[in-house]
Design an enzyme around this catalytic site. Structure first.
Site, PDB file in Angstrom:
ATOM      1  N   ARG A 274     -26.488  28.011   9.679  1.00 14.37           N
ATOM      2  CA  ARG A 274     -26.419  26.520   9.886  1.00 14.37           C
ATOM      3  C   ARG A 274     -27.636  25.532  10.480  1.00 14.37           C
ATOM      4  NH1 ARG A 274     -21.285  27.660  13.407  1.00 14.37           N
ATOM      5  NH2 ARG A 274     -20.295  28.573  11.443  1.00 14.37           N
TER       6      ARG A 274
ATOM      7  N   ASP B 289     -15.147  17.412  24.678  1.00 11.56           N
ATOM      8  CA  ASP B 289     -15.691  18.851  23.925  1.00 11.56           C
ATOM      9  C   ASP B 289     -17.381  18.449  24.133  1.00 11.56           C
ATOM     10  OD1 ASP B 289     -15.110  20.444  21.216  1.00 11.56           O
ATOM     11  OD2 ASP B 289     -16.785  19.925  21.254  1.00 11.56           O
TER      12      ASP B 289
HETATM   13  C1  LIG Z   1     -12.594  26.719  17.206  1.00 11.83           C
HETATM   14  S1  LIG Z   1     -12.422  25.358  18.206  1.00 11.83           S
HETATM   15  C2  LIG Z   1     -11.275  24.585  18.908  1.00 11.83           C
HETATM   16  C3  LIG Z   1     -10.856  23.329  18.807  1.00 11.83           C
HETATM   17  C4  LIG Z   1      -8.977  23.311  19.533  1.00 11.83           C
HETATM   18  N1  LIG Z   1      -8.617  23.912  21.240  1.00 11.83           N
HETATM   19  C5  LIG Z   1      -8.305  24.343  18.776  1.00 11.83           C
HETATM   20  O1  LIG Z   1      -7.776  25.194  19.435  1.00 11.83           O
HETATM   21  O2  LIG Z   1      -8.270  23.874  17.726  1.00 11.83           O
HETATM   22  C6  LIG Z   1     -13.929  25.081  19.403  1.00 11.83           C
HETATM   23  C7  LIG Z   1     -14.390  23.812  20.160  1.00 11.83           C
HETATM   24  O3  LIG Z   1     -14.717  23.784  21.649  1.00 11.83           O
HETATM   25  C8  LIG Z   1     -16.069  23.102  21.930  1.00 11.83           C
HETATM   26  N2  LIG Z   1     -17.001  23.722  22.788  1.00 11.83           N
HETATM   27  C9  LIG Z   1     -17.651  25.106  22.913  1.00 11.83           C
HETATM   28  N3  LIG Z   1     -18.360  25.266  23.773  1.00 11.83           N
HETATM   29  C10 LIG Z   1     -17.884  24.295  24.775  1.00 11.83           C
HETATM   30  C11 LIG Z   1     -18.472  24.190  26.265  1.00 11.83           C
HETATM   31  N4  LIG Z   1     -19.655  24.572  26.586  1.00 11.83           N
HETATM   32  N5  LIG Z   1     -18.083  22.551  26.267  1.00 11.83           N
HETATM   33  C12 LIG Z   1     -17.288  22.395  25.724  1.00 11.83           C
HETATM   34  N6  LIG Z   1     -16.674  21.805  25.098  1.00 11.83           N
HETATM   35  C13 LIG Z   1     -17.307  22.942  24.498  1.00 11.83           C
HETATM   36  C14 LIG Z   1     -16.598  23.335  20.459  1.00 11.83           C
HETATM   37  O4  LIG Z   1     -17.437  22.592  20.282  1.00 11.83           O
HETATM   38  C15 LIG Z   1     -15.518  23.661  19.138  1.00 11.83           C
HETATM   39  O5  LIG Z   1     -15.141  21.361  19.286  1.00 11.83           O
END
Ligand SMILES: C[S@@+](CC[C@H](N)C(=O)[O-])C[C@H]1O[C@@H](n2cnc3c(N)ncnc32)[C@H](O)[C@@H]1O
Length: 270
Positions: free
Chosen positions: A37, A142
């Site tokens: 990445r 996010d």
């Molecule tokens: C796999 S996606 C899930 C999206 C949606 N909730 C779904 O289930 O389709 C995970 C998201 O969590 C966010 N994320 C990860 N760590 C985070 C944090 N510490 N605070 C806020 N968002 C976070 C990532 O940027 C990403 O957009």
């Protein structure tokens, strides 16, 4: 031979920065992912070594954000995990109508590029005929500014909107002014969603009082202690009788104090 060599101590440094910032754990086999990445980032910046890249990350908060975005998984889709939307449609919204709730707050925590909050808002609009006269909002947060930008724009490819049932697609999406084969979420849905940047590990500026929190496919990346802390914080901002919804690979097993399990991924605050 890799284009850029990531030395063990540089990997360790990246892993600590990321863990301290957002509790994402890269130790234990994630070095190849980091290399794959971040090589893209180094190339885009025209940098030759991770040493230079780390110096930039430490000096520039924006690049730290870009690095976190590169290392997190943003995969999502409209109406992902349909049983949760069935719960909204068949159980939650009918109760809102029955009790006569007028103020509704739903939080999509870790909303990625917006497909989740817009799916919730579409379901809300479909199920609550009086929504125009209610005080109803979906908060979408996010850590990734890139993902949030797309969420705020609400513009998606035809391919990614395929998961939306045709009748809802025709009703709530229009051809985007951005051109190409792009569709845009209509204002009637966009107006129900507020997108905000938030690292879940930081203090939360919002007051309590959420009817539902969706935190799906986010906690899976955190260690148990972090998950426990987060579930406790969700518990405190959810109204009594409100609901926490997690992803299909997640569960509150052993940390669901204060919640009643409605189904393996749906928990109601007692
Ligand atoms: C796999 S996606 C899930 C999206 C949606 N909730 C779904 O289930 O389709 C995970 C998201 O969590 C966010 N994320 C990860 N760590 C985070 C944090 N510490 N605070 C806020 N968002 C976070 C990532 O940027 C990403 O957009």
């Amino acid at each position: 031979m890799l284009e850029f060599e990531l030395k063990e101590r540089e990997f360790e440094k990246i892993a600590s920065i990321v863990y301290d910032h957002c509790r994402l754990n890269l130790r234990g086999g994630k070095k190849p992912l980091v290399e794959a990445r971040l090589a893209k980032r180094l190339r885009a910046l025209g940098m030759g070594t991770y040493k230079d890249y780390l110096a930039l990350v430490e000096a520039d908060e924006e690049e730290l954000g870009m690095m976190i975005t590169s290392l997190t998984t943003n995969h999502t889709k409209f109406f992902r995990e349909p049983e949760h939307f069935e719960f909204l449609q068949k159980s939650f919204f009918p109760e809102v109508l029955e009790i006569g709730i007028r103020t509704l707050r739903i939080w999509s925590a870790g909303c990625s590029s917006g497909e989740e909050p817009y799916s919730i808002a579409i379901e809300m609009r479909e199920s609550l005929p009086d929504i125009g006269r209610m005080d109803a909002l979906v908060l979408a947060t996010d850590i990734s500014r890139k993902a949030l930008r797309q969420a705020s724009e609400g513009v998606y490819t035809v391919e990614s909107v395929k998961n939306v049932p045709a009748a809802l697609r025709n009703k709530y999406f229009s051809k985007s002014s951005a051109g190409g084969e792009l569709l845009e979420v209509k204002p009637v849905i966009k107006n129900l969603v507020r997108c905000r940047h938030l690292n879940l590990m930081d203090p939360w500026p919002m007051k309590k009082g959420f009817n539902i929190v969706f935190c799906r496919n986010v906690m899976i990346y955190f260690d148990k202690v972090t998950q426990q802390g987060l579930v406790g914080r969700f518990q405190r901002v959810i109204r009594p009788g409100g609901v926490l919804i997690v992803g299909h690979c997640e569960s509150l097993a052993g940390m669901g104090q204060g919640f009643r399990c409605v189904s393996p991924t749906i928990y109601q605050k007692i």
